[in-house]
Design a protein around this motif. Structure first.
Motif, PDB file in Angstrom:
ATOM      1  N   SER A  80      26.915  15.750  21.942  1.00 30.87           N
ATOM      2  CA  SER A  80      25.415  15.799  21.733  1.00 30.87           C
ATOM      3  C   SER A  80      24.910  17.347  22.459  1.00 30.87           C
ATOM      4  CB  SER A  80      24.681  14.792  22.261  1.00 30.87           C
ATOM      5  OG  SER A  80      25.011  14.469  23.685  1.00 30.87           O
ATOM      6  N   PRO A  81      24.368  17.979  21.789  1.00 32.81           N
ATOM      7  CA  PRO A  81      23.978  19.126  22.581  1.00 32.81           C
ATOM      8  C   PRO A  81      22.794  19.073  23.754  1.00 32.81           C
ATOM      9  CG  PRO A  81      22.868  19.222  20.698  1.00 32.81           C
ATOM     10  CD  PRO A  81      23.754  18.019  20.675  1.00 32.81           C
ATOM     11  N   ARG A  82      23.301  19.761  24.970  1.00 32.85           N
ATOM     12  CA  ARG A  82      22.220  19.531  26.081  1.00 32.85           C
ATOM     13  C   ARG A  82      21.540  20.853  26.059  1.00 32.85           C
ATOM     14  NH1 ARG A  82      21.278  16.207  25.229  1.00 32.85           N
ATOM     15  NH2 ARG A  82      19.988  15.809  27.405  1.00 32.85           N
ATOM     16  N   PRO A  83      20.165  20.873  25.904  1.00 33.67           N
ATOM     17  CA  PRO A  83      19.218  22.080  26.037  1.00 33.67           C
ATOM     18  C   PRO A  83      19.536  22.807  27.224  1.00 33.67           C
ATOM     19  CG  PRO A  83      17.921  20.168  25.531  1.00 33.67           C
ATOM     20  CD  PRO A  83      19.155  19.605  25.825  1.00 33.67           C
ATOM     21  N   GLY A  84      19.666  24.173  27.154  1.00 34.60           N
ATOM     22  CA  GLY A  84      19.971  25.046  28.102  1.00 34.60           C
ATOM     23  C   GLY A  84      21.410  25.394  28.325  1.00 34.60           C
ATOM     24  N   THR A  85      22.369  24.577  27.818  1.00 32.78           N
ATOM     25  CA  THR A  85      23.758  24.987  27.719  1.00 32.78           C
ATOM     26  C   THR A  85      24.009  26.074  26.691  1.00 32.78           C
ATOM     27  OG1 THR A  85      24.274  23.336  26.333  1.00 32.78           O
ATOM     28  CG2 THR A  85      24.275  22.777  28.817  1.00 32.78           C
ATOM     29  N   PRO A  86      25.165  26.847  27.044  1.00 33.29           N
ATOM     30  CA  PRO A  86      25.479  27.778  25.697  1.00 33.29           C
ATOM     31  C   PRO A  86      25.957  26.839  24.585  1.00 33.29           C
ATOM     32  CG  PRO A  86      26.488  28.283  28.099  1.00 33.29           C
ATOM     33  CD  PRO A  86      26.001  26.986  28.172  1.00 33.29           C
ATOM     34  N   ALA A  87      26.686  25.808  24.957  1.00 35.95           N
ATOM     35  CA  ALA A  87      27.204  25.264  23.383  1.00 35.95           C
ATOM     36  C   ALA A  87      25.668  24.710  22.624  1.00 35.95           C
ATOM     37  CB  ALA A  87      27.917  24.060  23.858  1.00 35.95           C
ATOM     38  N   ALA A  88      24.814  24.616  23.316  1.00 39.86           N
ATOM     39  CA  ALA A  88      23.522  24.087  22.104  1.00 39.86           C
ATOM     40  C   ALA A  88      23.186  25.002  21.441  1.00 39.86           C
ATOM     41  CB  ALA A  88      22.375  23.968  23.446  1.00 39.86           C
ATOM     42  N   ASN A  89      23.597  26.395  21.251  1.00 40.11           N
ATOM     43  CA  ASN A  89      23.444  27.527  20.395  1.00 40.11           C
ATOM     44  C   ASN A  89      24.771  27.633  19.244  1.00 40.11           C
ATOM     45  OD1 ASN A  89      21.293  28.538  21.876  1.00 40.11           O
ATOM     46  ND2 ASN A  89      22.680  29.426  23.397  1.00 40.11           N
ATOM     47  N   LEU A  90      25.462  26.893  19.437  1.00 40.38           N
ATOM     48  CA  LEU A  90      26.622  26.748  18.383  1.00 40.38           C
ATOM     49  C   LEU A  90      26.099  25.923  17.159  1.00 40.38           C
ATOM     50  CD1 LEU A  90      29.746  26.273  20.490  1.00 40.38           C
ATOM     51  CD2 LEU A  90      28.900  28.324  19.756  1.00 40.38           C
ATOM     52  N   ARG A  91      26.556  26.614  15.996  1.00 42.55           N
ATOM     53  CA  ARG A  91      26.395  25.798  15.006  1.00 42.55           C
ATOM     54  C   ARG A  91      27.237  24.597  14.601  1.00 42.55           C
ATOM     55  NH1 ARG A  91      27.892  27.209   9.448  1.00 42.55           N
ATOM     56  NH2 ARG A  91      26.565  26.085   7.715  1.00 42.55           N
ATOM     57  N   ASP A  92      26.423  23.428  14.415  1.00 44.22           N
ATOM     58  CA  ASP A  92      27.065  22.258  14.245  1.00 44.22           C
ATOM     59  C   ASP A  92      27.512  21.811  12.881  1.00 44.22           C
ATOM     60  OD1 ASP A  92      28.454  19.904  14.543  1.00 44.22           O
ATOM     61  OD2 ASP A  92      26.777  18.849  15.540  1.00 44.22           O
ATOM     62  N   GLU A  94      22.627  12.721  24.894  1.00 41.92           N
ATOM     63  CA  GLU A  94      21.676  12.976  24.070  1.00 41.92           C
ATOM     64  C   GLU A  94      20.180  12.374  24.173  1.00 41.92           C
ATOM     65  OE1 GLU A  94      21.186  13.721  19.224  1.00 41.92           O
ATOM     66  OE2 GLU A  94      22.744  12.586  19.889  1.00 41.92           O
ATOM     67  N   LYS A  95      19.226  13.148  24.249  1.00 35.87           N
ATOM     68  CA  LYS A  95      18.050  12.553  24.301  1.00 35.87           C
ATOM     69  C   LYS A  95      17.539  11.659  25.658  1.00 35.87           C
ATOM     70  CE  LYS A  95      17.677  12.072  19.156  1.00 35.87           C
ATOM     71  NZ  LYS A  95      17.586  10.964  18.020  1.00 35.87           N
ATOM     72  N   ALA A  96      18.402  12.051  26.492  1.00 38.48           N
ATOM     73  CA  ALA A  96      18.165  11.522  27.905  1.00 38.48           C
ATOM     74  C   ALA A  96      16.470  11.636  28.384  1.00 38.48           C
ATOM     75  CB  ALA A  96      19.092  12.328  28.921  1.00 38.48           C
ATOM     76  N   GLN A  97      15.781  12.540  28.104  1.00 40.87           N
ATOM     77  CA  GLN A  97      14.722  12.700  28.250  1.00 40.87           C
ATOM     78  C   GLN A  97      13.717  11.670  27.538  1.00 40.87           C
ATOM     79  OE1 GLN A  97      16.491  15.269  27.752  1.00 40.87           O
ATOM     80  NE2 GLN A  97      16.234  17.074  28.997  1.00 40.87           N
ATOM     81  N   GLU A  98      14.099  11.556  26.353  1.00 39.97           N
ATOM     82  CA  GLU A  98      13.175  10.867  25.668  1.00 39.97           C
ATOM     83  C   GLU A  98      13.621   9.120  26.231  1.00 39.97           C
ATOM     84  OE1 GLU A  98      14.745  13.169  24.590  1.00 39.97           O
ATOM     85  OE2 GLU A  98      13.321  14.271  23.296  1.00 39.97           O
ATOM     86  N   LYS A  99      14.764   9.019  26.526  1.00 41.49           N
ATOM     87  CA  LYS A  99      14.993   7.642  27.069  1.00 41.49           C
ATOM     88  C   LYS A  99      14.095   7.215  28.423  1.00 41.49           C
ATOM     89  CE  LYS A  99      19.654   7.394  25.132  1.00 41.49           C
ATOM     90  NZ  LYS A  99      20.977   7.348  25.170  1.00 41.49           N
ATOM     91  N   VAL A 100      14.015   8.479  29.056  1.00 43.12           N
ATOM     92  CA  VAL A 100      13.320   8.412  30.302  1.00 43.12           C
ATOM     93  C   VAL A 100      11.663   7.768  30.178  1.00 43.12           C
ATOM     94  CG1 VAL A 100      12.484   9.653  32.179  1.00 43.12           C
ATOM     95  CG2 VAL A 100      14.623   9.795  31.707  1.00 43.12           C
ATOM     96  N   PHE A 101      11.258   8.567  29.055  1.00 44.42           N
ATOM     97  CA  PHE A 101       9.749   8.446  28.858  1.00 44.42           C
ATOM     98  C   PHE A 101       9.571   7.078  28.169  1.00 44.42           C
ATOM     99  CE2 PHE A 101      10.012  13.229  28.955  1.00 44.42           C
ATOM    100  CZ  PHE A 101       8.888  13.209  30.069  1.00 44.42           C
ATOM    101  N   SER A 102      10.532   6.625  27.250  1.00 42.78           N
ATOM    102  CA  SER A 102      10.503   5.402  26.772  1.00 42.78           C
ATOM    103  C   SER A 102      10.645   4.188  27.849  1.00 42.78           C
ATOM    104  CB  SER A 102      11.686   5.199  26.031  1.00 42.78           C
ATOM    105  OG  SER A 102      11.829   3.754  25.211  1.00 42.78           O
TER     106      SER A 102
END
Length: 441
Positions: free
Chosen positions: A338-350, A52-60
């Motif tokens: 953790s939901p990954r944007p662009g994957t089918p499971a990201a659309n499932l209600r948690d 989760e939040k891999a992109q944010e960690k990169v920019f940080s």
């Protein structure tokens, strides 16, 4: 002399890729690796997007490098790996200090990207999937000790509903058998004694052969086991749906094949496995483990578990805990979903509260630790064949791994590094074993 700094996140594939980046840039521009980022002329960030939040960690992380770039404008900064593949040009637009963006399949083009950004003073971006080209353009493999990784395939075609890997590394692509054998032979000539075969789903390997046939992982292991100076073979990471009968049989007939197996199951619930699109059932997984233990009674089993997948009930989790008991997993990588944007499971209600997920994760990890400690205690008194890899932290001691992949430290001279030795296990500690040298293997 130009200095190169690489910060790596993620799996063993990323570690392998980082080593190849260093090889490519040393061959093309003479870059030498440094552990001090502030003295580097070229800084590379090899990223992972599984968590989760891999992109944010990169920019940080890039934010920390901003001042270094300002202090020396000629310094070049590049971002590679799965986040780079996912973000592409948008990464360079968002982080203005980034000069190069490249994917896992285009790291061999780093020299050209470097020259491009120096010439144009604009970000150079290449995140395509050019199939086998990457391996055809890498320098000769360079050994760094008696063990080495060999990537035999890339990508993934399983498309599990939670996983971003097929979108960031592309479809499964196997290297031709002769290319793999040539790399292994080169490493053996440099003193390597143990090879770990790498792939996102390494047991999906289907390498073309000179006669037009196809070599699977089991056949590759049989071929490698015939090489006299190769003492041990490992592989990671496997997919349960691809763990064939032929591969199980290899554990019976090939003593060079190590006794540690990493086989990610993710869940013990058939309902959750179906939602994850894993392609196997709980019973099928357990049957493979049962037959593996028949083939290799001293088997060590590690696995992966995702806790709190959307809709996971207490019953689903209890089925996972029951699977751990039946399979006797002695180690695991386990994470809260953790939901990954662009994957089918990201659309499932948690629907699973975070506190419940954390409680389940704590309970699972505690039980895995107990099983690991039980496994380690059973090794006390046994004699293990250990490849001596390096000196240990304690003065006068050496360190290596058992066939079941447990670190084992013992007293011995440095002249044994690179050799197989027999070590009697005398003590089981939290994260390692201690032993007594009893002879050469």
């Amino acid at each position: 002399m130009s200095k190169l700094y690489i910060k790596t996140f993620g799996c063993q594939m990323n570690e392998y890729d980082s080593s190849k980046m260093a090889d490519v840039l040393k061959a093309s521009h003479g870059y030498e690796l440094t552990a001090d980022a502030q003295e580097a002329d070229l800084l590379l960030f090899n990223t992972c997007s599984v968590r989760e939040k891999a992109q944010e960690k990169v920019f940080s992380e890039l934010g920390k490098w901003k001042d270094w770039k300002a202090a020396r404008p000629g310094r070049v900064i590049g971002v590679g790996g799965c986040v780079a593949s996912q973000e592409g040009e948008s990464l360079a637009r968002r982080a203005r200090i980034v000069d190069m963006v490249f994917g896992p399949q285009t790291l061999h083009r780093l020299p050209a990207l470097l020259e491009q950004t120096r010439r144009t003073h604009q970000p150079a971006v290449d995140v395509r999937f050019p199939e086998i080209e990457k391996f055809d353009n890498l320098p000769e493999p360079r050994a760094e000790g008696p063990t080495a990784f060999v990537s035999i395939m890339e990508g993934c075609s399983k498309y599990c509903s939670f996983c971003i890997v097929p979108y960031t590394r592309g479809e499964e692509m196997s290297r031709p058998l002769d290319d793999v054998l040539a790399e292994v032979a080169s490493l053996l000539d440099q003193g390597v004694r143990e090879i770990t075969l790498l792939g996102q789903n390494v047991n999906a390997y289907r390498g073309t052969m000179a006669d037009g046939g196809v070599c699977d992982l089991a056949l590759l292991i049989h071929i490698l086991a015939r090489l006299p100076t190769l003492g041990r073979i490992r592989f990671t990471t496997s997919h349960p749906a691809e763990f064939s009968d032929a591969l199980i049989e290899a554990y019976v007939v090939e003593p060079k094949l190590a006794s540690g197996v990493h086989l990610p199951v993710q869940s013990g619930s058939d309902r959750i496995l179906g939602m994850m699109k894993r392609g196997y059932t709980r019973a099928q997984f357990l049957d493979k483990i049962r037959r593996l233990r028949q083939a290799r009674p001293d088997l060590a089993l590690s696995s992966d578990f995702i806790i709190g997948f959307p809709g996971e009930t207490e019953e689903d989790f209890e089925q996972t805990m029951a699977l751990i008991e039946e399979a006797r997993c002695d180690a695991a990588y386990s994470f809260i979903y953790s939901p990954r944007p662009g994957t089918p499971a990201a659309n499932l209600r948690d629907t699973v509260p975070l506190a419940v997920k954390q409680q389940r994760l704590d309970r699972l990890q505690a039980r895995i630790r107990q099983l690991g400690e039980e496994f380690a205690r059973k090794l006390v008194g046994s004699t293990q064949t250990v490849l001596v890899e390096r000196t240990a932290r304690r003065e006068g001691q050496l360190s290596g791994k058992t066939p079941c992949n447990r670190p084992l430290n013992f007293d011995g001279p440095e002249s044994l590094i690179g050799q197989f030795v027999a070590v009697q296990v005398t003590e089981a500690l939290t994260n390692s074993l201690r032993g007594r040298l009893v002879g050469t293997a």
